[in-house]
Design an enzyme around this catalytic site. Structure first.
Site, PDB file in Angstrom:
ATOM      1  N   ASP A 143       0.829  -1.213   0.000  1.00  0.00           N
ATOM      2  CA  ASP A 143       0.000   0.000   0.000  1.00  0.00           C
ATOM      3  C   ASP A 143       0.863   1.262   0.000  1.00  0.00           C
ATOM      4  O   ASP A 143       0.650   2.187   0.796  1.00  0.00           O
ATOM      5  CB  ASP A 143      -0.936   0.016   1.222  1.00  0.00           C
ATOM      6  CG  ASP A 143      -1.616  -1.315   1.460  1.00  0.00           C
ATOM      7  OD1 ASP A 143      -2.023  -1.944   0.472  1.00  0.00           O
ATOM      8  OD2 ASP A 143      -1.734  -1.730   2.628  1.00  0.00           O
ATOM      9  N   GLU A 186     -11.182  -0.347  -3.916  1.00  0.00           N
ATOM     10  CA  GLU A 186     -10.445   0.239  -2.795  1.00  0.00           C
ATOM     11  C   GLU A 186      -9.198   0.937  -3.313  1.00  0.00           C
ATOM     12  O   GLU A 186      -8.936   0.974  -4.520  1.00  0.00           O
ATOM     13  CB  GLU A 186     -10.073  -0.846  -1.775  1.00  0.00           C
ATOM     14  CG  GLU A 186      -9.085  -1.875  -2.304  1.00  0.00           C
ATOM     15  CD  GLU A 186      -8.736  -2.953  -1.295  1.00  0.00           C
ATOM     16  OE1 GLU A 186      -9.484  -3.125  -0.311  1.00  0.00           O
ATOM     17  OE2 GLU A 186      -7.707  -3.643  -1.488  1.00  0.00           O
TER      18      GLU A 186
END
Length: 327
Positions: A14, A194
């Site tokens: 991420d 997402e």
């Protein structure tokens, strides 16, 4: 052409890189999911060897005490903010992975690595459900909050929502849903939209996002809107019916996604993302730490659309292959 080592930084999923004030800042999920750390360098390449500075650790109990996911670092009108997702304290036997909420920390010191970070609590939205992966951007004279959240009345794990920011830890007005999982490639393993990220080019504003489960099915989709159009009108947004960045079996790059965008010192647009180099994941993919940070230049087509290309093969022999980090 820039050629960065691949992976760029090992065991950092991420990934988010901010270019601000002539310096680069890096923040990402750590395999232990227990802290927030920032790296800083004067060059993009320098982030690779920059020393991480821990600016916050999770408490032993409470709503921010488990599974610290996907932080982002931003500077909004001189205030530093870190948004991150966290779950509350429960035993791992009963932990529901989909009980995360978004939380904010702020720092008023010009130096985010040395200043004091203040916990601002949960970022509240109209429904109190699983939420994660917030980002921000400035557009049409306003600051915007863009995130993923589970809707009570929509099947699946998360959709993408947009709202104006009141301050770094509060939204104002009614959010609009920009996208929900609908295509097959968004619904493999889990129904997921997402990890949104924003980049502008020419006359359009683009939102990339990630879809499906976090194994080799993970991939990137794309939304866009004309710069002059109202972003709170869902009908103004366009969505690619096909993914724009996917697993490369030839290059052994699996599940590329959860990206951010930055620029080289020369102003070239860079895709920042993570991917694994194997598919044989033992146990829960959540606890496999080898989603490594990677960098790739973006090419822009003549029609003004981005071409992310194919995830390039590793250029390094990894020492961390298949090591495990368990809670």
């Amino acid at each position: 052409m820039n050629q960065w080592p691949n992976p760029f930084i090992e065991q950092r999923a991420d990934p988010f890189i901010l270019r601000h004030g002539g310096e680069y800042y890096f923040i990402a999920s750590v395999p232990e999911y227990d802290r927030l750390e920032i790296r800083r360098a004067t060059t993009l390449a320098g982030l690779r060897d920059a020393m991480p500075v821990v600016v916050w650790r999770k408490p032993e109990q409470g709503p921010m005490s488990e599974l610290i996911w996907a932080p982002e670092l931003h500077n909004i009108d001189g205030t530093w903010v870190i948004w991150f997702a966290a779950a509350t304290t429960q035993t791992l036997d009963t932990l529901d992975m989909f009980q995360h909420r978004m939380f904010a920390l702020t720092c008023d010191n010009p130096d985010p690595l040395a200043g004091r970070w203040v916990e601002r609590g949960q970022v509240k939205t109209p429904f109190d459900t699983f939420a994660l992966d917030a980002t921000t951007f400035s557009h049409q004279g306003k600051h915007w909050y863009l995130w993923a959240q589970k809707a009570p009345d929509i099947a699946g794990n998360s959709n993408l929502y947009l709202a104006e920011l009141e301050n770094p830890w509060s939204i104002k007005g009614e959010p609009v849903m920009l996208s929900r999982p609908e295509f097959d490639w968004e619904c493999r393993g889990f129904l997921v939209n997402e990890g949104p990220a924003v980049i502008t080019h020419g006359t359009r504003l683009f939102v990339s996002y990630s879809a499906s489960a976090t194994d080799e099915n993970y991939c990137m989709g794309l939304l866009w809107i004309n710069l002059e159009d109202d972003p709170l009108q869902a009908a103004n947004w366009h969505k690619s019916p096909q993914p724009v960045f996917t697993t490369s079996y030839e290059n052994r790059q699996y599940g590329p996604g959860h990206n951010s965008f930055t620029q080289t010192e020369e102003g070239e647009d860079v895709l920042v993302y993570h991917a694994r180099n194997y598919t044989e994941i033992e146990g829960d993919p959540l606890y496999d730490p080898n989603r490594h940070t990677r960098l790739k230049l973006i090419r822009w087509n003549e029609n003004g659309m981005p071409d992310f290309g194919t995830p390039p093969a590793d250029t390094l022999t990894l020492t961390s292959h298949k090591s495990s980090v368990m809670p």
